[in-house]
Design a protein around this motif. Structure first.
Motif, short mmCIF file in Angstrom:
data_model
loop_
_atom_site.label_atom_id
_atom_site.label_comp_id
_atom_site.label_asym_id
_atom_site.label_seq_id
_atom_site.Cartn_x
_atom_site.Cartn_y
_atom_site.Cartn_z
N UNK A 39 0.68 -1.09 -0.14
CA UNK A 39 0.03 -0.06 0.04
C UNK A 39 0.79 1.26 0.04
N UNK A 40 0.68 2.18 -1.07
CA UNK A 40 1.55 3.16 -1.37
C UNK A 40 0.69 4.43 -1.03
N UNK A 41 1.37 5.55 -0.46
CA UNK A 41 0.30 6.71 -0.05
C UNK A 41 1.54 7.88 0.32
N UNK A 42 0.86 9.23 0.01
CA UNK A 42 1.41 10.47 0.38
C UNK A 42 0.45 11.12 0.92
N UNK A 43 0.85 11.68 2.21
CA UNK A 43 -0.22 12.51 2.94
C UNK A 43 -0.78 14.00 2.11
N UNK A 44 0.05 14.23 1.33
CA UNK A 44 -0.35 15.54 0.40
C UNK A 44 -0.88 15.33 -0.66
N UNK A 45 -0.85 13.98 -1.47
CA UNK A 45 -1.54 13.59 -2.57
C UNK A 45 -2.73 12.86 -2.44
N UNK A 46 -3.78 13.67 -2.93
CA UNK A 46 -5.09 13.27 -3.02
C UNK A 46 -5.37 12.55 -4.36
N UNK A 47 -5.89 11.74 -4.39
CA UNK A 47 -6.32 10.88 -5.74
C UNK A 47 -5.08 10.71 -6.57
N UNK A 48 -4.32 9.76 -5.87
CA UNK A 48 -2.88 9.58 -6.72
C UNK A 48 -3.16 8.75 -7.98
N UNK A 49 -2.19 8.73 -9.12
CA UNK A 49 -2.74 7.87 -10.17
C UNK A 49 -1.63 7.04 -10.67
N UNK A 50 -0.32 7.17 -9.92
CA UNK A 50 0.80 6.39 -10.33
C UNK A 50 2.02 6.04 -9.29
N UNK A 51 2.59 4.73 -9.28
CA UNK A 51 3.47 4.45 -8.51
C UNK A 51 4.65 4.08 -9.29
N UNK A 52 5.93 4.58 -8.64
CA UNK A 52 7.30 4.05 -9.13
C UNK A 52 7.89 3.19 -8.08
#
Length: 643
Positions: A601-614
């Motif tokens: 599970x990948x996330x960032x508190x400042x990014x809402x509605x993320x679209x891509x992970x690397x």
């Protein structure tokens, strides 16, 4: 009487000439010490006089044939079982006996320098392995390094089968050796390695003319280089330019004129520099040409009486080294490690001077950082890092690089692969990609074409093809960004869609300051693990976690994997690193990542509605720590397809 004598002399000469030119001849691969592929249709072939009867006697069976109208002949051996050594007799107008023949599994090892790199180059990691190496059942054949644009050659210019032994292992490809050793220990059958690799070579150099037509730019270049006049003119121009540059640098070099290599020299006016490092970062600036370095060290009597070794890391570009004015060695280009022997009698009690003449053709010249610089004598090590004196010997313009004709499309296939295609093999291991990293967009297509091409040539549609993903290299970055090397790795990952392929991930065994990392054991053993799955049908996890798919859960992205094995882990127990995430603006930021079963599970508190992970998307993702519990690293990946 004299007429008759002349007649019979001519008759005798003609008879002997026919016999001489009609003798059976074998290709270089068919020779003493060869390994034949078990459980396969094995071709033994060669040349003889037209219509000459040939017989091959092997394992109490005789195989007969007749040479065709061109003098070519072949027989097929079937259902060979592992074992050896055996003897083979081949009879025509002459008799040939081949000895020490083994039956087992034969692997072709190809690619560029990291597949070519011999055990002698990685000796610092494997001194015990080299000293004790001994296995008659592992045999190695190195294909001569040459090229041909005009003809797909039928035979090699040279080469011989050699066994693994302490006096031969130094010249055996390190990746090949560890791969073969692992397979031998697992299956206890003879292993043959045919190494056909060349440093710096791009993938397109290894593809046949027919298959190359799918790539018009490469095919057009191959057609251009069929011209001998073009090749000669380029080679002549290059050699003239290089010779003139080096000749001028010698004439201008004050260090040669004033003998700066001397043990005793007044260098009090020389500037100082901390080694390792690059003189572009000093007051001298980014100059090309010749720069001399000197350092004086004190030795006690006991150390001065011993043979010694001088370890000088890596130097850009070329160097000549002198100890107390005596030449001890040189290296002509930047990549090899500098390991010089100092014979007894050169060192002395008291002050000893090391002088180094460095030639830099272009870019930053100097001493590569994070390498060892030391003198070893009497079992003791003297650190040579720190302050050295240096002085410009000759300033030169940047030298325009050489045109490496041998790397052009088609040439290596014709000379180094085509002569092998009649020799039955178990599969291919491949380590290449560095030379295609400037254009990663076409690499998947190139490799797919190469694999299909080789399978067609060998007549094995499911020929196992195993390859190494590029290791980590160059500097690390503080922030997420794009990377040609990451895109090349991505192309390698996607090439796994070709059936019967496998990939060894190597992002944890590289060295940021060396394109030729020493750790070849992990690479060879990871290739062997892939082979056990792809070529031997073992029910094992063949590699580390591979990206499978992703889904969105609120403001998180959940990534699923293949090869999760017994479970996903952070290798060092720390938080997962090198994951980045982006929203619709395409700006990636370092992300938090957590293991949830066989998913991340990948996330960032400042990014809402993320679209891509690397993941590990960098030239050198040093410290990337996602593994499976089998201890194998995850491949770098991306969920996006952005250009």
């Amino acid at each position: 009487m004299s007429f008759l004598r002349t007649f019979f002399t001519l008759l005798l000469f003609c008879s002997s000439s026919i016999s001489m030119f009609g003798q059976v001849k074998l290709p270089r691969l068919i020779d003493d010490g060869m390994v034949l592929q078990r459980n396969s249709k094995v071709k033994i072939w060669g040349w003889a006089s037209k219509q000459e009867p040939i017989s091959v006697i092997f394992l109490d069976k005789e195989y007969k044939t007749v040479a065709d109208s061109e003098g070519k002949w072949s027989v097929s051996l079937n259902d060979l079982q592992a074992g050896g050594p055996f003897i083979m007799n081949i009879k025509g107008s002459n008799n040939i006996q081949l000895k020490e023949i083994y039956i087992g599994d034969v692997w072709l090892a190809s690619g560029q320098s990291n597949m070519e790199l011999p055990m002698s180059r990685v000796a610092p990691l494997y001194s015990e392995e080299i000293a004790t190496a001994s296995n008659e059942a592992i045999r190695y054949f190195e294909v001569p390094k040459t090229y041909n644009f005009n003809e797909a050659k039928e035979d090699l210019e040279g080469g011989e089968w050699i066994p693994v032994a302490s006096n031969t292992i130094g010249k055996i490809s390190a990746v090949s050796y560890f791969f073969a050793k692992d397979l031998y220990e697992e299956y206890k059958v003879p292993i043959g390695i045919i190494n056909s690799a060349l440093g710096g070579s791009p993938a397109e150099a290894w593809i046949s003319e027919e298959a190359l037509k799918k790539f018009p730019a490469h095919y057009d270049e191959a057609l251009r280089f069929k011209s001998q006049d073009l090749r000669d003119s380029i080679a002549t121009a290059d050699q003239t330019r290089i010779n003139n540059w080096y000749s001028d640098s010698q004439k201008k070099d004050t260090g040669l004129k004033e003998n700066w290599k001397a043990a005793h020299l007044d260098d009090s006016s020389w500037k100082t520099m901390e080694i390792p490092g690059y003189w572009a970062e000093t007051d001298l600036g980014p100059k090309n040409g010749v720069v001399w370095f000197r350092k004086t060290i004190d030795l006690k009597e006991d150390l001065a009486q011993e043979d010694a070794k001088l370890i000088l890391g890596r130097i850009v570009d070329a160097d000549s080294v002198f100890v107390n004015g005596t030449f001890v060695g040189n290296t002509t280009y930047q990549y090899p490690p500098r390991r010089y022997e100092i014979p007894q009698g050169i060192l002395k009690a008291g002050e000893n001077t090391i002088s180094i003449r460095i030639i830099n053709e272009g870019g930053r010249g100097g001493f590569v950082e994070e390498k060892e610089y030391k003198l070893i004598s009497g079992g003791k090590e003297i650190d040579l890092t720190g302050t050295w004196k240096f002085k410009l010997g000759a300033e030169m313009p940047r030298l325009q690089g050489q045109t490496f004709i041998r790397w052009k499309p088609l040439g290596l296939y014709n000379a180094m692969i085509n002569p092998l295609i009649d020799y039955s093999i178990k599969g291919v291991i491949w380590y290449q990609g560095e030379s295609n990293a400037d254009n990663p967009g076409e690499y998947q297509a190139l490799m797919t074409a190469l694999i299909k091409d080789w399978r067609n040539k060998w007549g094995q549609k499911d020929l196992p093809f195993l390859y190494v993903q590029l290791a980590n290299f160059m500097g690390t970055k503080d922030e997420p960004g794009d990377s040609q090397w990451a895109r090349l790795r991505d192309a390698q990952l996607k090439t796994l869609t070709v059936p019967h392929t496998g990939m060894a991930v190597a992002i944890d065994v590289g060295e940021g300051n060396d394109i030729h990392p020493l750790n070849k054991k992990d690479v060879g053993e990871r290739l062997a693990r892939a082979a056990k799955k792809v070529a031997y049908g073992e029910d094992i996890i063949p590699a580390g976690p591979l990206y499978k798919s992703f889904s969105k859960e609120g403001d998180s992205i959940v990534v699923s994997f293949e090869n999760a094995g017994k479970g996903l882990v952070s290798k060092n127990g720390k938080s997962l690193s090198y994951f980045s995430i982006a929203g619709k603006d395409g700006e990636f930021k370092w992300a938090q990542a957590e293991i949830r079963g066989d998913k991340i599970v990948v996330y960032h508190p400042e990014i809402k509605d993320p679209v891509a992970v690397r993941y590990a998307w960098a030239d050198n993702p040093e410290g990337a720590n996602l593994y499976n519990k089998e201890g194998l690293p995850a491949s770098p990946f991306r969920t996006d397809d952005w250009e």
